[in-house]
Every structure is written in C-alpha cells, then in structure tokens.
Scaffold this motif. Structure first.
Motif, short mmCIF file in Angstrom:
data_model
loop_
_atom_site.label_atom_id
_atom_site.label_comp_id
_atom_site.label_asym_id
_atom_site.label_seq_id
_atom_site.Cartn_x
_atom_site.Cartn_y
_atom_site.Cartn_z
N ARG A 154 5.39 4.68 -2.29
CA ARG A 154 4.26 5.58 -2.53
C ARG A 154 3.69 5.35 -3.92
NH1 ARG A 154 5.32 11.09 0.75
NH2 ARG A 154 5.14 10.05 2.75
N CYS A 155 2.43 5.75 -4.07
CA CYS A 155 1.79 5.60 -5.37
C CYS A 155 2.23 6.77 -6.27
CB CYS A 155 0.27 5.57 -5.23
SG CYS A 155 -0.47 7.15 -4.81
N PRO A 156 2.13 6.61 -7.59
CA PRO A 156 2.59 7.67 -8.50
C PRO A 156 1.91 9.01 -8.26
CG PRO A 156 2.15 5.64 -9.70
CD PRO A 156 1.65 5.42 -8.30
N GLU A 157 0.62 8.97 -7.89
CA GLU A 157 -0.09 10.23 -7.67
C GLU A 157 0.48 11.01 -6.49
OE1 GLU A 157 -4.51 9.65 -7.61
OE2 GLU A 157 -3.90 7.89 -8.78
N CYS A 158 0.76 10.29 -5.41
CA CYS A 158 1.30 10.97 -4.23
C CYS A 158 2.69 11.52 -4.52
CB CYS A 158 1.35 10.02 -3.04
SG CYS A 158 -0.28 9.75 -2.31
N VAL A 159 3.47 10.76 -5.29
CA VAL A 159 4.81 11.23 -5.64
C VAL A 159 4.72 12.50 -6.47
CG1 VAL A 159 6.84 10.69 -7.03
CG2 VAL A 159 5.91 8.98 -5.48
N ARG A 162 0.84 -1.20 0.00
CA ARG A 162 0.00 0.00 0.00
C ARG A 162 0.86 1.24 0.00
NH1 ARG A 162 -5.40 -0.37 1.58
NH2 ARG A 162 -6.08 -2.51 2.00
N CYS A 163 0.32 2.30 -0.61
CA CYS A 163 1.00 3.58 -0.57
C CYS A 163 1.02 4.02 0.89
CB CYS A 163 0.25 4.60 -1.42
SG CYS A 163 0.82 6.30 -1.19
N ASN A 164 2.16 4.43 1.39
CA ASN A 164 2.23 4.75 2.81
C ASN A 164 1.74 6.16 3.12
OD1 ASN A 164 4.37 6.43 2.22
ND2 ASN A 164 5.75 5.55 3.74
N ARG A 165 1.21 6.83 2.10
CA ARG A 165 0.66 8.16 2.35
C ARG A 165 -0.86 8.15 2.26
NH1 ARG A 165 0.32 13.19 -0.56
NH2 ARG A 165 0.59 14.91 0.90
N CYS A 166 -1.39 7.57 1.15
CA CYS A 166 -2.85 7.57 0.98
C CYS A 166 -3.43 6.18 1.23
CB CYS A 166 -3.23 8.08 -0.39
SG CYS A 166 -2.73 6.99 -1.74
N ASN A 167 -2.58 5.21 1.49
CA ASN A 167 -3.02 3.86 1.84
C ASN A 167 -3.71 3.11 0.71
OD1 ASN A 167 -2.70 2.08 3.96
ND2 ASN A 167 -4.85 2.22 4.53
ZN LIG Z 1 -0.67 7.50 -2.55
#
Ligand SMILES: [Zn+2]
Ligand SMILES: [Zn+2]
Length: 167
Positions: free
Chosen positions: A41-46, A20-25
């Motif tokens: 992290r997921c590409p969007e959060c990056v 899981r993305c550790n920012r938005c889960n």
């Molecule tokens: Zn994310």
C-alpha cells in the motif's frame, strides 16, 4: 493485447515502476510501498487506515497520565519491598495498570497512550525509585535497589505492552 505502458511512481516521477497500491491503485515504487498483511500500500492509504484504527481522544492521554502517576507510585512503594517476588508481581502490576487505563479510556486506541502512561510511571513510580537509586549511587551499592529497579522495569514493560497497539 495492449502494449504495456510505462507508469511512474506517484512520489518519484522519474522512477518507472510496475507496483501499485492495492487500495487506491496509485503507482508506487518499492521505496514507498508499505507491506501490509493485505498487500502493498502507499503511505497515504496506510496513514488513513491507522487514523481509523487509532481513535483515542485528547482526554485519553490526560487520563493515561493521571492514572499511571498515582498507581505507579503505590505499586512501586509496595513492589520494592517484595524482594525476589517482584518477578511475579511486577508484570502483574503493570498489566493491571495498563488494563485500568485501557478501560478508563473506554478501550479507545491511542497512538501515544503507552508513552504517556510510561511518562506517568517514570514520574509516579520514579518519586519512589529515583531517591533510592541516588541512595545506591552514593555508595550503598546496587544491592539495596536492585529489586526496585527490576520491579519498575517489569511493571513499565507490562503496562506499555498492554497499551501499545499495532505499529
Ligand atoms: Zn494508496
Ligand atoms: Zn517512489
């Protein structure tokens, strides 16, 4: 104890994953996961993070080009005549040009500032350099331009290094 449920990648609904993305889960698979110093992290959060990081305004790109052009021209005019000393002066000149641009743009970070500065140098310093290269290619040998080329590479490299942020 609840049984582990199967989750599927947000981007690839047919791929089961435990990541899981550790920012938005959001569930992501290894193909999407971007490794950052603080975890996956997921590409969007990056992307969102970078947008905050890169805060340059359009005027900054204009300034970078406008500054790099004449400074590159002047530096190349002088630099090519220094012979062996270009090894010392080239990096210094590039660092100064990068620093001037960095301050003129009020220390804002631009994703492409370095590329615009490089283009400015290729044109500004190039106005001096390219005719000499053509001269050399016309049979006068690279001995006559070698220091010009070394100077340009060191100068451009140092300016780009100064203006390139993150990745
Ligand atoms: Zn994310
Ligand atoms: Zn995926």
């Amino acid at each position: 104890m609840s049984e582990s449920e199967t989750v599927y990648c947000h981007y690839h609904p047919d791929v089961a994953t435990s990541l899981r993305c550790n920012r938005c889960n959001k569930p992501i698979c290894p193909r999407d996961a971007v490794r950052t110093p603080v975890g996956y992290r997921c590409p969007e959060c990056v992307r969102r993070q970078q947008d905050v990081f890169f805060n340059a305004m359009p005027i900054d790109y204009f300034l970078a080009g406008v500054i790099a052009l004449p400074l590159g021209y002047l530096a190349q005019q002088l630099g090519g005549r220094l012979g062996f000393f270009v090894i010392l002066i080239g990096t210094l000149a590039g660092g100064i040009i990068g620093e001037v641009i960095w301050r003129a743009t009020r220390r804002r970070r631009g994703r492409y500032t370095w590329a615009v500065a490089l283009a400015g140098l290729l044109i500004g310093a190039g106005a001096v350099l390219w005719p000499r290269v053509v001269f050399a290619l016309n049979g006068f040998g690279f001995g006559v331009v070698i220091w010009d080329v070394v100077f340009f590479v060191l100068m451009a490299g140092a300016a780009v290094a100064r203006l390139r942020f993150g990745r």
